[in-house]
Design an enzyme around this catalytic site. Structure first.
Site, PDB file in Angstrom:
ATOM      1  N   VAL A 101      -5.983  56.238 -13.160  1.00 51.20           N
ATOM      2  CA  VAL A 101      -5.994  57.575 -13.739  1.00 51.20           C
ATOM      3  C   VAL A 101      -5.582  58.666 -12.747  1.00 51.20           C
ATOM      4  O   VAL A 101      -4.831  59.575 -13.102  1.00 51.20           O
ATOM      5  CB  VAL A 101      -7.363  57.859 -14.409  1.00 51.20           C
ATOM      6  CG1 VAL A 101      -8.505  57.968 -13.405  1.00 51.20           C
ATOM      7  CG2 VAL A 101      -7.284  59.094 -15.253  1.00 51.20           C
ATOM      8  N   GLY A 110     -10.759  61.544 -23.855  1.00 52.06           N
ATOM      9  CA  GLY A 110     -11.044  61.904 -22.462  1.00 52.06           C
ATOM     10  C   GLY A 110     -12.515  62.169 -22.213  1.00 52.06           C
ATOM     11  O   GLY A 110     -12.885  62.798 -21.230  1.00 52.06           O
ATOM     12  N   GLN A 140     -14.699  59.766 -21.748  1.00 52.86           N
ATOM     13  CA  GLN A 140     -15.279  58.709 -20.915  1.00 52.86           C
ATOM     14  C   GLN A 140     -15.557  59.254 -19.509  1.00 52.86           C
ATOM     15  O   GLN A 140     -14.829  60.112 -19.005  1.00 52.86           O
ATOM     16  CB  GLN A 140     -14.414  57.442 -20.906  1.00 52.86           C
ATOM     17  CG  GLN A 140     -12.996  57.530 -20.416  1.00 52.86           C
ATOM     18  CD  GLN A 140     -11.993  58.034 -21.430  1.00 52.86           C
ATOM     19  OE1 GLN A 140     -12.284  58.896 -22.231  1.00 52.86           O
ATOM     20  NE2 GLN A 140     -10.772  57.541 -21.358  1.00 52.86           N
ATOM     21  N   TYR A 191     -10.739  40.199 -14.770  1.00 54.94           N
ATOM     22  CA  TYR A 191     -11.145  40.928 -13.560  1.00 54.94           C
ATOM     23  C   TYR A 191     -12.674  41.003 -13.461  1.00 54.94           C
ATOM     24  O   TYR A 191     -13.252  40.650 -12.432  1.00 54.94           O
ATOM     25  CB  TYR A 191     -10.538  42.323 -13.623  1.00 54.94           C
ATOM     26  CG  TYR A 191     -10.786  43.194 -12.410  1.00 54.94           C
ATOM     27  CD1 TYR A 191     -10.118  42.954 -11.210  1.00 54.94           C
ATOM     28  CD2 TYR A 191     -11.671  44.274 -12.470  1.00 54.94           C
ATOM     29  CE1 TYR A 191     -10.320  43.771 -10.111  1.00 54.94           C
ATOM     30  CE2 TYR A 191     -11.885  45.095 -11.372  1.00 54.94           C
ATOM     31  CZ  TYR A 191     -11.199  44.842 -10.194  1.00 54.94           C
ATOM     32  OH  TYR A 191     -11.411  45.657  -9.100  1.00 54.94           O
ATOM     33  N   GLY A 198     -14.047  37.621 -13.193  1.00 51.82           N
ATOM     34  CA  GLY A 198     -13.527  37.099 -11.925  1.00 51.82           C
ATOM     35  C   GLY A 198     -14.378  37.580 -10.758  1.00 51.82           C
ATOM     36  O   GLY A 198     -14.745  36.815  -9.865  1.00 51.82           O
TER      37      GLY A 198
HETATM   38  P1  NAD Z   1      -4.523  47.094  -4.405  1.00 53.46           P
HETATM   39  O1  NAD Z   1      -3.911  46.475  -5.611  1.00 53.46           O
HETATM   40  O2  NAD Z   1      -3.866  48.275  -3.785  1.00 53.46           O
HETATM   41  O3  NAD Z   1      -4.720  46.015  -3.253  1.00 53.46           O
HETATM   42  C1  NAD Z   1      -4.899  44.653  -3.499  1.00 53.46           C
HETATM   43  C2  NAD Z   1      -4.092  43.887  -2.455  1.00 53.46           C
HETATM   44  O4  NAD Z   1      -4.302  42.488  -2.658  1.00 53.46           O
HETATM   45  C3  NAD Z   1      -2.586  44.139  -2.578  1.00 53.46           C
HETATM   46  O5  NAD Z   1      -2.045  44.359  -1.298  1.00 53.46           O
HETATM   47  C4  NAD Z   1      -2.063  42.853  -3.207  1.00 53.46           C
HETATM   48  O6  NAD Z   1      -0.716  42.593  -2.900  1.00 53.46           O
HETATM   49  C5  NAD Z   1      -3.035  41.837  -2.639  1.00 53.46           C
HETATM   50  N1  NAD Z   1      -3.167  40.617  -3.468  1.00 53.46           N
HETATM   51  C6  NAD Z   1      -3.368  40.543  -4.795  1.00 53.46           C
HETATM   52  N2  NAD Z   1      -3.452  39.261  -5.179  1.00 53.46           N
HETATM   53  C7  NAD Z   1      -3.305  38.504  -4.054  1.00 53.46           C
HETATM   54  C8  NAD Z   1      -3.283  37.114  -3.795  1.00 53.46           C
HETATM   55  N3  NAD Z   1      -3.432  36.209  -4.796  1.00 53.46           N
HETATM   56  N4  NAD Z   1      -3.108  36.689  -2.528  1.00 53.46           N
HETATM   57  C9  NAD Z   1      -2.941  37.581  -1.508  1.00 53.46           C
HETATM   58  N5  NAD Z   1      -2.935  38.923  -1.698  1.00 53.46           N
HETATM   59  C10 NAD Z   1      -3.120  39.372  -2.963  1.00 53.46           C
HETATM   60  O7  NAD Z   1      -6.030  47.446  -4.817  1.00 53.46           O
HETATM   61  P2  NAD Z   1      -7.154  48.240  -4.010  1.00 53.46           P
HETATM   62  O8  NAD Z   1      -7.509  49.427  -4.811  1.00 53.46           O
HETATM   63  O9  NAD Z   1      -6.784  48.387  -2.588  1.00 53.46           O
HETATM   64  O10 NAD Z   1      -8.357  47.220  -4.133  1.00 53.46           O
HETATM   65  C11 NAD Z   1      -8.703  46.349  -3.065  1.00 53.46           C
HETATM   66  C12 NAD Z   1      -9.942  45.553  -3.456  1.00 53.46           C
HETATM   67  O11 NAD Z   1     -11.017  46.449  -3.756  1.00 53.46           O
HETATM   68  C13 NAD Z   1      -9.743  44.673  -4.680  1.00 53.46           C
HETATM   69  O12 NAD Z   1     -10.415  43.454  -4.480  1.00 53.46           O
HETATM   70  C14 NAD Z   1     -10.406  45.451  -5.788  1.00 53.46           C
HETATM   71  O13 NAD Z   1     -10.908  44.605  -6.784  1.00 53.46           O
HETATM   72  C15 NAD Z   1     -11.536  46.158  -5.037  1.00 53.46           C
HETATM   73  N6  NAD Z   1     -11.923  47.407  -5.730  1.00 53.46           N
HETATM   74  C16 NAD Z   1     -11.132  48.513  -5.683  1.00 53.46           C
HETATM   75  C17 NAD Z   1     -11.522  49.655  -6.372  1.00 53.46           C
HETATM   76  C18 NAD Z   1     -10.699  50.920  -6.352  1.00 53.46           C
HETATM   77  O14 NAD Z   1     -11.062  51.870  -7.061  1.00 53.46           O
HETATM   78  N7  NAD Z   1      -9.658  51.035  -5.570  1.00 53.46           N
HETATM   79  C19 NAD Z   1     -12.698  49.654  -7.126  1.00 53.46           C
HETATM   80  C20 NAD Z   1     -13.450  48.480  -7.178  1.00 53.46           C
HETATM   81  C21 NAD Z   1     -13.070  47.371  -6.457  1.00 53.46           C
HETATM   82  N1  UDP Z   2      -7.054  57.019 -18.217  1.00 50.43           N
HETATM   83  C1  UDP Z   2      -6.492  58.084 -18.935  1.00 50.43           C
HETATM   84  N2  UDP Z   2      -5.174  58.353 -18.745  1.00 50.43           N
HETATM   85  C2  UDP Z   2      -4.384  57.649 -17.880  1.00 50.43           C
HETATM   86  C3  UDP Z   2      -4.958  56.573 -17.158  1.00 50.43           C
HETATM   87  C4  UDP Z   2      -6.294  56.283 -17.359  1.00 50.43           C
HETATM   88  O1  UDP Z   2      -7.175  58.754 -19.719  1.00 50.43           O
HETATM   89  O2  UDP Z   2      -3.181  57.979 -17.767  1.00 50.43           O
HETATM   90  C5  UDP Z   2      -8.495  56.724 -18.388  1.00 50.43           C
HETATM   91  C6  UDP Z   2      -8.816  55.273 -18.701  1.00 50.43           C
HETATM   92  O3  UDP Z   2      -8.772  55.072 -20.108  1.00 50.43           O
HETATM   93  C7  UDP Z   2     -10.211  55.136 -18.141  1.00 50.43           C
HETATM   94  C8  UDP Z   2     -10.227  56.092 -16.953  1.00 50.43           C
HETATM   95  O4  UDP Z   2      -9.121  56.969 -17.148  1.00 50.43           O
HETATM   96  O5  UDP Z   2     -11.168  55.581 -19.076  1.00 50.43           O
HETATM   97  C9  UDP Z   2     -10.092  55.397 -15.600  1.00 50.43           C
HETATM   98  O6  UDP Z   2      -9.000  54.535 -15.673  1.00 50.43           O
HETATM   99  P1  UDP Z   2      -8.511  53.643 -14.439  1.00 50.43           P
HETATM  100  O7  UDP Z   2      -7.454  52.731 -14.972  1.00 50.43           O
HETATM  101  O8  UDP Z   2      -8.168  54.507 -13.294  1.00 50.43           O
HETATM  102  O9  UDP Z   2      -9.792  52.818 -13.975  1.00 50.43           O
HETATM  103  P2  UDP Z   2     -10.948  52.013 -14.730  1.00 50.43           P
HETATM  104  O10 UDP Z   2     -12.176  52.718 -14.324  1.00 50.43           O
HETATM  105  O11 UDP Z   2     -10.743  52.060 -16.214  1.00 50.43           O
HETATM  106  O12 UDP Z   2     -10.830  50.635 -14.195  1.00 50.43           O
END
Ligand code: NAD
Ligand code: UDP
Length: 319
Positions: A189, A209, A211, A147, A150
């Site tokens: 989380v 906890g 972090q 990720y 990526g």
């Molecule tokens: P999510 O998993 O709810 O949404 C991702 C969507 O992409 C899903 O609908 C999934 O089915 C679709 N998808 C996955 N792989 C695919 C593929 N190969 N082809 C077509 N569709 C595909 O996640 P989210 O939280 O809504 O995140 C959306 C975007 O924002 C992601 O790119 C994620 O990396 C980025 N992002 C989210 C967060 C967050 O905290 N939510 C933080 C940082 C970055």
């Molecule tokens: N975490 C936790 N308990 C849970 C799920 C997550 O303590 O049941 C912690 C995890 O180890 C991380 C933080 O919460 O330190 C945020 O986790 P999340 O998977 O939401 O996102 P991240 O920021 O790690 O991508």
């Protein structure tokens, strides 16, 4: 009559994507949601299904596609560590090939392109809080690298399309975002803690906890994405809430809101779990006039309400 902007939202059925679709549809624009439904759900988009300005396409971004659009919001990629580590090779393919295919489409049709990148490009940061200028500390071989790396190659591709082909790009580095439509068992989380507390189960603290994370409510985040797309800034720009909290503090807050009698149970810290993460958002404030408005307390209340409904009142899924 002025023509409506044609938007492609990849990952449109997901958590962030579906809230973005709502905003674009409410603004009177045309929207195509493209999703393979790996972590997304059609029911997130149900209210738009019969709207003539809306279209659903089941497609995997690792395969090319031909469409006519003005703007591409490239969100398709699983975001929860549990989901992206389930098939890490697929996650790398989605990040690289998916972004490459969508950039190719943007180039062909001269669309503006926004990448949903992540704070994970900073890895386990040695600089705290993290400004955009920080280059990160990412393990290239660890379980999160599919990720993290990526998204780093996805950012590289965007900037090479910008330099080589003059593509109109926007790169948002999104920090932990939460809110309604998170999947109850996706392992993140906030969904874990709220669902555990609503089910009267112990709250799982990974490690001690200690972090640090910073949690942004989804409506604030989507507003930031829209302002970035409408700006002239390629980015990268951090979008997140600068208020930080330890995971234990978050657990205490969730517990106090739902059931103060619940226990915490300690589980091992996942490999490469970042110790700290907090955005510097000076650039977003200056360039986008954006900063989050919704407090963690208020956002958690809305999220708890959603999960209550989802867990206890939800009818069988229509799709
Ligand atoms: P999510 O998993 O709810 O949404 C991702 C969507 O992409 C899903 O609908 C999934 O089915 C679709 N998808 C996955 N792989 C695919 C593929 N190969 N082809 C077509 N569709 C595909 O996640 P989210 O939280 O809504 O995140 C959306 C975007 O924002 C992601 O790119 C994620 O990396 C980025 N992002 C989210 C967060 C967050 O905290 N939510 C933080 C940082 C970055
Ligand atoms: N975490 C936790 N308990 C849970 C799920 C997550 O303590 O049941 C912690 C995890 O180890 C991380 C933080 O919460 O330190 C945020 O986790 P999340 O998977 O939401 O996102 P991240 O920021 O790690 O991508």
């Amino acid at each position: 009559m002025p023509t409506a902007l044609r938007n492609l939202v990849t990952g449109g059925a997901g958590f962030l994507g579906s809230h973005l679709v709502d905003r674009l549809m409410e603004a009177g624009e045309e929207v195509i949601s493209l999703d393979n439904y790996y972590t997304g759900r059609k029911k997130n988009l149900i209210k738009w299904i019969t709207n003539p300005r809306f279209e659903l396409i089941r497609h995997d971004v690792t395969e090319p596609i031909q469409l006519e659009v003005d703007r591409i919001w490239h969100l398709a990629c699983p975001a929860s560590p549990v989901s992206y580590q389930y098939n890490p090779i697929k996650t790398s393919k989605t990040s690289f090939l998916g972004t490459y295919n969508m950039l190719g489409l943007a180039r062909r049709v001269k669309a503006r392109f926004l990448l949903a990148s992540t704070s994970e490009v900073y890895g386990n940061p040695e600089v705290h809080p993290q400004p955009e200028s920080y280059r990160g500390c990412v393990s290239t071989t660890g379980v999160r690298s599919c990720y993290d790396e990526g998204k780093r190659i996805a950012e590289s591709l965007c900037f090479d399309y910008y330099r080589m082909h003059g593509l109109d790009i926007r790169v948002a580095r999104i920090f932990n975002t939460y809110g309604p439509r998170m999947v109850p068992d996706d392992g993140r989380v906030i969904s874990n803690f709220v669902v555990q507390a609503l089910n009267n189960s112990s709250i799982t603290l990974y490690g001690e906890g200690k972090q640090i994370r910073s949690f942004c409510y989804v409506d604030d985040l989507v507003e930031g994405l829209i302002r970035l797309m409408n700006s002239s800034q390629p980015g990268p720009i951090n979008l997140g809430n600068p208020r930080q909290s330890s995971i234990r503090q978050l657990a205490e807050l969730v517990r106090s809101k739902i059931n103060p009698k619940l226990d915490f149970v300690s589980k091992s810290l996942p490999q490469d779990d970042p110790l700290q993460r907090q955005p510097v958002i000076d650039l977003a404030i200056k360039e986008l006039n954006w900063e989050p408005k919704i407090s963690l307390e208020e956002g958690l209340d809305k999220t708890i309400e959603f999960f209550q409904d989802e867990l206890f009142n939800s009818k069988a899924d229509v799709f």
